[in-house]
Motif scaffolding. Sequence first.
Motif, mmCIF file in Angstrom:
data_model
loop_
_atom_site.group_PDB
_atom_site.id
_atom_site.type_symbol
_atom_site.label_atom_id
_atom_site.label_comp_id
_atom_site.label_asym_id
_atom_site.label_seq_id
_atom_site.Cartn_x
_atom_site.Cartn_y
_atom_site.Cartn_z
ATOM 1 N N ALA A 236 19.236 6.565 70.380
ATOM 2 C CA ALA A 236 18.927 7.482 69.278
ATOM 3 C C ALA A 236 17.457 7.882 69.247
ATOM 4 O O ALA A 236 16.828 7.941 68.185
ATOM 5 C CB ALA A 236 19.330 6.848 67.940
ATOM 6 N N LEU A 237 16.887 8.184 70.405
ATOM 7 C CA LEU A 237 15.504 8.649 70.461
ATOM 8 C C LEU A 237 15.426 10.115 70.052
ATOM 9 O O LEU A 237 16.355 10.893 70.277
ATOM 10 C CB LEU A 237 14.942 8.483 71.872
ATOM 11 C CG LEU A 237 14.896 7.054 72.428
ATOM 12 C CD1 LEU A 237 14.360 7.071 73.857
ATOM 13 C CD2 LEU A 237 14.040 6.157 71.545
ATOM 14 N N PHE A 238 14.319 10.502 69.445
ATOM 15 C CA PHE A 238 14.113 11.896 69.056
ATOM 16 C C PHE A 238 13.655 12.674 70.290
ATOM 17 O O PHE A 238 12.564 12.424 70.816
ATOM 18 C CB PHE A 238 13.074 11.996 67.954
ATOM 19 C CG PHE A 238 13.429 11.190 66.721
ATOM 20 C CD1 PHE A 238 14.648 11.374 66.086
ATOM 21 C CD2 PHE A 238 12.548 10.248 66.221
ATOM 22 C CE1 PHE A 238 14.982 10.637 64.965
ATOM 23 C CE2 PHE A 238 12.873 9.504 65.094
ATOM 24 C CZ PHE A 238 14.097 9.694 64.464
ATOM 25 N N PRO A 239 14.443 13.613 70.787
ATOM 26 C CA PRO A 239 14.117 14.287 72.057
ATOM 27 C C PRO A 239 12.859 15.136 71.996
ATOM 28 O O PRO A 239 12.221 15.366 73.022
ATOM 29 C CB PRO A 239 15.357 15.139 72.334
ATOM 30 C CG PRO A 239 16.004 15.345 71.002
ATOM 31 C CD PRO A 239 15.729 14.098 70.225
ATOM 32 N N HIS A 240 12.503 15.622 70.802
ATOM 33 C CA HIS A 240 11.338 16.501 70.683
ATOM 34 C C HIS A 240 10.033 15.728 70.519
ATOM 35 O O HIS A 240 8.953 16.324 70.523
ATOM 36 C CB HIS A 240 11.512 17.445 69.498
ATOM 37 C CG HIS A 240 11.617 16.738 68.186
ATOM 38 N ND1 HIS A 240 12.721 15.998 67.823
ATOM 39 C CD2 HIS A 240 10.735 16.643 67.154
ATOM 40 C CE1 HIS A 240 12.524 15.482 66.616
ATOM 41 N NE2 HIS A 240 11.325 15.858 66.192
ATOM 42 N N LEU A 241 10.123 14.396 70.371
ATOM 43 C CA LEU A 241 8.926 13.581 70.213
ATOM 44 C C LEU A 241 8.606 12.867 71.518
ATOM 45 O O LEU A 241 9.487 12.556 72.314
ATOM 46 C CB LEU A 241 9.126 12.535 69.110
ATOM 47 C CG LEU A 241 9.348 13.060 67.689
ATOM 48 C CD1 LEU A 241 9.511 11.891 66.716
ATOM 49 C CD2 LEU A 241 8.195 13.948 67.250
ATOM 50 N N THR A 242 7.335 12.579 71.719
ATOM 51 C CA THR A 242 6.921 11.801 72.881
ATOM 52 C C THR A 242 7.293 10.342 72.677
ATOM 53 O O THR A 242 7.751 9.935 71.603
ATOM 54 C CB THR A 242 5.408 11.903 73.085
ATOM 55 O OG1 THR A 242 4.757 11.327 71.932
ATOM 56 C CG2 THR A 242 4.969 13.343 73.281
ATOM 57 N N VAL A 243 7.060 9.547 73.717
ATOM 58 C CA VAL A 243 7.275 8.100 73.603
ATOM 59 C C VAL A 243 6.438 7.550 72.459
ATOM 60 O O VAL A 243 6.931 6.809 71.593
ATOM 61 C CB VAL A 243 6.902 7.406 74.932
ATOM 62 C CG1 VAL A 243 6.827 5.897 74.744
ATOM 63 C CG2 VAL A 243 7.894 7.765 76.024
ATOM 64 N N ALA A 244 5.170 7.921 72.414
ATOM 65 C CA ALA A 244 4.290 7.455 71.336
ATOM 66 C C ALA A 244 4.780 7.960 69.985
ATOM 67 O O ALA A 244 4.746 7.224 68.983
ATOM 68 C CB ALA A 244 2.854 7.914 71.592
ATOM 69 N N LEU B 194 5.225 -0.198 79.162
ATOM 70 C CA LEU B 194 5.286 1.255 79.336
ATOM 71 C C LEU B 194 3.904 1.888 79.180
ATOM 72 O O LEU B 194 3.786 3.049 78.792
ATOM 73 C CB LEU B 194 6.260 1.869 78.322
ATOM 74 C CG LEU B 194 7.748 1.598 78.530
ATOM 75 C CD1 LEU B 194 8.565 2.233 77.420
ATOM 76 C CD2 LEU B 194 8.223 2.117 79.884
ATOM 77 N N GLU B 195 2.848 1.117 79.497
ATOM 78 C CA GLU B 195 1.503 1.663 79.395
ATOM 79 C C GLU B 195 1.378 2.912 80.274
ATOM 80 O O GLU B 195 1.873 2.963 81.388
ATOM 81 C CB GLU B 195 0.453 0.646 79.848
ATOM 82 C CG GLU B 195 0.441 -0.650 79.048
ATOM 83 C CD GLU B 195 1.198 -1.752 79.748
ATOM 84 O OE1 GLU B 195 2.268 -1.446 80.331
ATOM 85 O OE2 GLU B 195 0.726 -2.905 79.712
ATOM 86 N N GLY B 196 0.746 3.928 79.721
ATOM 87 C CA GLY B 196 0.539 5.161 80.453
ATOM 88 C C GLY B 196 1.655 6.171 80.326
ATOM 89 O O GLY B 196 1.537 7.293 80.819
ATOM 90 N N LEU B 197 2.730 5.813 79.639
ATOM 91 C CA LEU B 197 3.871 6.725 79.489
ATOM 92 C C LEU B 197 4.015 7.245 78.061
ATOM 93 O O LEU B 197 5.015 7.872 77.732
ATOM 94 C CB LEU B 197 5.169 6.023 79.907
ATOM 95 C CG LEU B 197 5.239 5.520 81.356
ATOM 96 C CD1 LEU B 197 6.598 4.911 81.633
ATOM 97 C CD2 LEU B 197 4.955 6.651 82.335
ATOM 98 N N GLY B 198 3.025 6.998 77.219
ATOM 99 C CA GLY B 198 3.118 7.396 75.818
ATOM 100 C C GLY B 198 3.259 8.890 75.598
ATOM 101 O O GLY B 198 3.816 9.326 74.587
ATOM 102 N N GLY B 199 2.785 9.710 76.547
ATOM 103 C CA GLY B 199 2.844 11.153 76.374
ATOM 104 C C GLY B 199 4.106 11.801 76.912
ATOM 105 O O GLY B 199 4.295 13.010 76.759
ATOM 106 N N ARG B 200 5.010 11.017 77.502
ATOM 107 C CA ARG B 200 6.235 11.601 78.058
ATOM 108 C C ARG B 200 7.309 11.784 76.977
ATOM 109 O O ARG B 200 7.303 11.102 75.960
ATOM 110 C CB ARG B 200 6.779 10.714 79.176
ATOM 111 C CG ARG B 200 5.911 10.679 80.420
ATOM 112 C CD ARG B 200 6.649 10.031 81.578
ATOM 113 N NE ARG B 200 5.804 9.934 82.758
ATOM 114 C CZ ARG B 200 6.227 9.444 83.923
ATOM 115 N NH1 ARG B 200 7.483 9.014 84.046
ATOM 116 N NH2 ARG B 200 5.404 9.386 84.952
#
Length: 402
Positions: free
Chosen positions: A121-129, A159-165
């Motif tokens: 149930a992740l929000f697709p329009h939001l980044t990982v962060a 998941l360091e470094g993937l916050g903007g995906r």
Amino acid sequence: MPRAVAPTEQPPDTVSPRADARPAGERRPGTVLRSDRTMVRFDDVTRRFGDTTAVDRLDLDIREGEFFALLGPSGCGKTTLLRMLAGFERPDAGRILLAGEDIAAVPPWRRPVNMMFQSYALFPHLTVAGNIAFGLKQDRLPKAEIAARIAEMLRLVRLEGLGGRKPHQLSGGQRQRVALARALAKHPKVLLLDEPLAALDKKLREETQFELMALQERLATTFVVVTHDQEEAMTMADRIGVMNHGRLAQVGTPSEIYEQPRSRWVAGFIGDVNFIEGTVAAADAGGVTITDPGGRRFRAAGPTTAGIGDRVTLAVRPEKLVVATGTAASATAEPAPDNTVTGKVGDIAYLGDMSLYKVRLDDGTLLKASVTNARRRTEQGIDWDDMVRLSFPPDAAVVLTE
């Protein structure tokens, strides 16, 4: 399955766990002794859907800091139990206590509980962060604290470094970790996981099981996982509650559930097992002797409530059987020793690390024996239609009266 909370809705609220929270119950060697304090209590809880009783007068205590698994077949009530704890369902009868407080009137977003859904149930329009920060922003935490919490969670789930995906840019295992990080970001007292590894492939699922165990030990947070995967529950949980038709068939550590099942149903549901029907012919302080319809005698060690003349079932796991070939398996005129039978190999399953042999006895009884493949299967010396002798020690058998 419960739907995801939309960004415009109020998210679940949580509070930080106690500073002195420690793991509870039996755990892997080298870890601290666990607390006996109860974190979650189901007290005579019933939930019905029309004419169907999903949970039937269930009592259960889950300890503080424990990794607890609800295990059972589809439709047994385990997900309904989890949803009632989360607040998505309300019991028709009974009480649910969290840290001693009756939470019946507490809405989901006010409970110190977070849930990780099977679909993530992740929000697709939001980044990982952005996904991790969503609940923290709804709570209006300071920006600096939100940033620190995001960094903490990204380190925690590696998941360091993937916050903007965005979620679509991640693998299935990475999405699973984002969902876990989001659920843990608000420091819940209890984390609920509904089939959390179902979407992963077998190898990744096995790796993630150990990661979840290490994470839970590090956080000392109470984890409650729902699964139908027996191996998953046996690997991760401190204790397992095996459910059937809305009731708990047995609660215990993985070794208790596997080695000492309380009923034929539990023995058959957990792992593979052989059942031998018979009548108690003798009983003493060391155990019982049982005779089957073919006149064979079996000895089972340990206490039992069965008495002489009672019909019982012996449960013996395939790996407990010793397989002998050649002259050791040849028929003789003398009666076979207790716990020893002879039969013909009817089928062989090569599973890599082990081989499973299905052995047919003279009266048609089928027994399964598993042998570790320390050598290549072609070097095992056992083939189709070979005569073999199976035996097992008395302490390998469990006497079932239910």
